[in-house]
Design a protein around this motif. Structure first.
Motif, short mmCIF file in Angstrom:
data_model
loop_
_atom_site.label_atom_id
_atom_site.label_comp_id
_atom_site.label_asym_id
_atom_site.label_seq_id
_atom_site.Cartn_x
_atom_site.Cartn_y
_atom_site.Cartn_z
N ASP A 192 21.78 70.31 36.20
CA ASP A 192 20.83 69.21 36.05
C ASP A 192 21.52 67.89 35.73
O ASP A 192 20.91 66.82 35.87
CB ASP A 192 19.82 69.52 34.94
N HIS A 193 22.76 67.94 35.28
CA HIS A 193 23.47 66.74 34.87
C HIS A 193 24.70 66.46 35.73
O HIS A 193 25.57 65.67 35.36
CB HIS A 193 23.89 66.86 33.40
N LEU A 194 24.74 67.09 36.90
CA LEU A 194 25.85 66.89 37.83
C LEU A 194 25.30 66.55 39.22
O LEU A 194 24.21 66.99 39.58
CB LEU A 194 26.70 68.16 37.92
N PRO A 195 26.04 65.77 39.99
CA PRO A 195 25.53 65.38 41.32
C PRO A 195 25.71 66.49 42.36
O PRO A 195 26.68 67.26 42.32
CB PRO A 195 26.41 64.18 41.67
N GLY A 196 24.77 66.55 43.28
CA GLY A 196 24.88 67.48 44.40
C GLY A 196 25.15 68.90 43.94
O GLY A 196 24.51 69.40 43.01
N ASP A 197 26.11 69.54 44.60
CA ASP A 197 26.48 70.90 44.24
C ASP A 197 27.79 70.94 43.47
O ASP A 197 28.54 71.92 43.54
CB ASP A 197 26.56 71.78 45.49
N CYS A 198 28.07 69.87 42.72
CA CYS A 198 29.30 69.81 41.93
C CYS A 198 29.34 70.99 40.96
O CYS A 198 28.39 71.21 40.21
CB CYS A 198 29.35 68.50 41.14
N PRO A 199 30.42 71.77 40.96
CA PRO A 199 30.50 72.90 40.03
C PRO A 199 30.68 72.44 38.59
O PRO A 199 31.21 71.35 38.33
CB PRO A 199 31.72 73.67 40.52
N VAL A 200 30.25 73.25 37.67
CA VAL A 200 30.39 72.94 36.25
C VAL A 200 31.84 73.14 35.82
O VAL A 200 32.48 74.13 36.18
CB VAL A 200 29.47 73.86 35.41
N THR A 201 32.35 72.18 35.06
CA THR A 201 33.63 72.33 34.38
C THR A 201 33.31 72.56 32.90
O THR A 201 32.86 71.64 32.22
CB THR A 201 34.51 71.08 34.53
N PRO A 202 33.50 73.76 32.39
CA PRO A 202 33.12 74.04 31.00
C PRO A 202 33.85 73.15 30.00
O PRO A 202 35.02 72.80 30.20
CB PRO A 202 33.52 75.51 30.83
N LEU A 203 33.16 72.80 28.94
CA LEU A 203 33.77 71.97 27.90
C LEU A 203 35.02 72.62 27.34
O LEU A 203 36.01 71.93 27.05
CB LEU A 203 32.75 71.73 26.78
N ALA A 204 35.03 73.94 27.20
CA ALA A 204 36.21 74.63 26.68
C ALA A 204 37.43 74.40 27.57
O ALA A 204 38.56 74.29 27.06
CB ALA A 204 35.92 76.13 26.55
N GLU A 205 37.23 74.31 28.88
CA GLU A 205 38.35 74.06 29.79
C GLU A 205 38.89 72.64 29.61
O GLU A 205 40.11 72.42 29.65
CB GLU A 205 37.92 74.28 31.24
N VAL A 206 37.99 71.70 29.44
CA VAL A 206 38.43 70.32 29.21
C VAL A 206 39.16 70.23 27.88
O VAL A 206 40.24 69.61 27.79
CB VAL A 206 37.23 69.35 29.26
N ASP A 207 38.60 70.83 26.84
CA ASP A 207 39.26 70.81 25.53
C ASP A 207 40.67 71.39 25.63
O ASP A 207 41.62 70.84 25.06
CB ASP A 207 38.45 71.62 24.52
N ALA A 208 40.81 72.50 26.34
CA ALA A 208 42.11 73.15 26.46
C ALA A 208 43.10 72.28 27.24
O ALA A 208 44.27 72.18 26.88
CB ALA A 208 41.95 74.51 27.14
N ALA A 209 42.62 71.65 28.30
CA ALA A 209 43.50 70.79 29.11
C ALA A 209 43.92 69.56 28.33
O ALA A 209 45.08 69.13 28.41
CB ALA A 209 42.79 70.39 30.40
N MET A 210 43.00 68.99 27.55
CA MET A 210 43.35 67.84 26.72
C MET A 210 44.37 68.24 25.65
O MET A 210 45.34 67.53 25.39
CB MET A 210 42.10 67.26 26.07
N ALA A 211 44.16 69.40 25.04
CA ALA A 211 45.09 69.88 24.00
C ALA A 211 46.47 70.11 24.59
O ALA A 211 47.49 69.76 23.97
CB ALA A 211 44.55 71.15 23.36
N ALA A 212 46.53 70.71 25.78
CA ALA A 212 47.81 70.96 26.42
C ALA A 212 48.54 69.66 26.75
O ALA A 212 49.77 69.62 26.81
CB ALA A 212 47.59 71.78 27.69
N ALA A 213 47.76 68.60 26.94
CA ALA A 213 48.34 67.28 27.23
C ALA A 213 48.73 66.53 25.95
O ALA A 213 49.23 65.41 26.03
CB ALA A 213 47.35 66.45 28.05
N GLY A 214 48.46 67.14 24.79
CA GLY A 214 48.84 66.52 23.53
C GLY A 214 47.76 65.68 22.89
O GLY A 214 48.04 64.89 21.98
N LEU A 215 46.51 65.85 23.33
CA LEU A 215 45.39 65.09 22.78
C LEU A 215 44.53 65.99 21.90
O LEU A 215 44.08 67.05 22.35
CB LEU A 215 44.54 64.50 23.91
N ALA A 216 44.30 65.58 20.68
CA ALA A 216 43.53 66.39 19.73
C ALA A 216 42.04 66.03 19.82
O ALA A 216 41.68 64.85 19.80
CB ALA A 216 44.03 66.15 18.31
N GLY A 217 41.18 67.03 19.88
CA GLY A 217 39.75 66.79 19.89
C GLY A 217 39.30 66.15 18.59
O GLY A 217 39.74 66.55 17.51
#
Length: 205
Positions: free
Chosen positions: A153-178
């Motif tokens: 409901d909050h994404l355009p077209g058929d854009c797949p969901v990127t879970p928040l946990a995946e973003v958090d993990a990718a940011m952490a791996a890049a050295g960014l703290a939530g």
């Protein structure tokens, strides 16, 4: 260009999607609607004349407003047609074409804002690289703020969901703290299971 983004943009707005996107927000503004929630949010986090990168700037709505508020802003987007709309609307601003997963601007920013569902619209397999490059363009002690949908409901077209946990993990791996998360750009508290998130991450000083 992101194949996922281009496919969904054409699917939802036709071949002239860049002009249609810009016109949509122009019409909303003419009705008196507040179309500057992201910029207002940024202003509550860091004061001008901070240096801000609008990563995935699209047609420039957020960057233009940040400039009006006194920020030193750069807008970058992978889509040349969207950047062309931004340049036409505000030729005096610094607009650049670039893929977030390979971004190399040779400069860092006090705050990086990633609005407009930019993260879910990245091509499959590029989230980690994009977060790494966002971190590389964030000054020590600086912040990355990303807003994106967590359900269909909050994404355009058929854009797949990127879970928040995946973003958090990718940011952490890049050295960014939530740091924090909200449910809207107007700052309502985030609730697990919500359909949208605005999340902030900080690079250590």
């Amino acid at each position: 260009m992101s194949a996922r983004w281009q496919r969904i943009a054409v699917q939802t707005a036709g071949e002239a999607y860049a002009a249609a996107y810009a016109e949509r927000f122009r019409r909303l503004a003419e009705t008196g609607a507040d179309v500057h929630g992201e910029a207002t949010f940024v202003a509550a986090l860091v004061a001008p004349p901070a240096r801000v990168l609008d990563a995935g700037c699209g047609t420039g709505r957020v960057a233009v407003r940040l400039h009006e508020l006194g920020y030193d802003v750069v807008g970058v987007d992978v889509d040349a047609s969207m950047v062309a709309e931004a340049r036409a609307a505000a030729p005096h601003l610094d607009w650049r074409i670039g893929d977030l997963a390979a971004l190399d601007l040779a400069e860092a920013f006090d705050l990086v804002v990633v609005a407009g569902n930019t993260l879910p619209l990245l091509d499959e397999g590029t989230l980690g690289a994009a977060c790494d490059r966002l971190a590389a363009h964030t000054a020590p002690g600086g912040t990355v703020v990303a807003g994106f949908g967590l359900d269909g409901d909050h994404l355009p077209g058929d854009c797949p969901v990127t879970p928040l946990a995946e973003v958090d993990a990718a940011m952490a791996a890049a050295g960014l703290a939530g740091v924090d998360r909200w449910s809207t750009w107007t700052g309502e508290p985030f609730a697990e299971g919500g359909g949208y998130v605005v999340a902030s991450y900080r690079r250590p000083a």
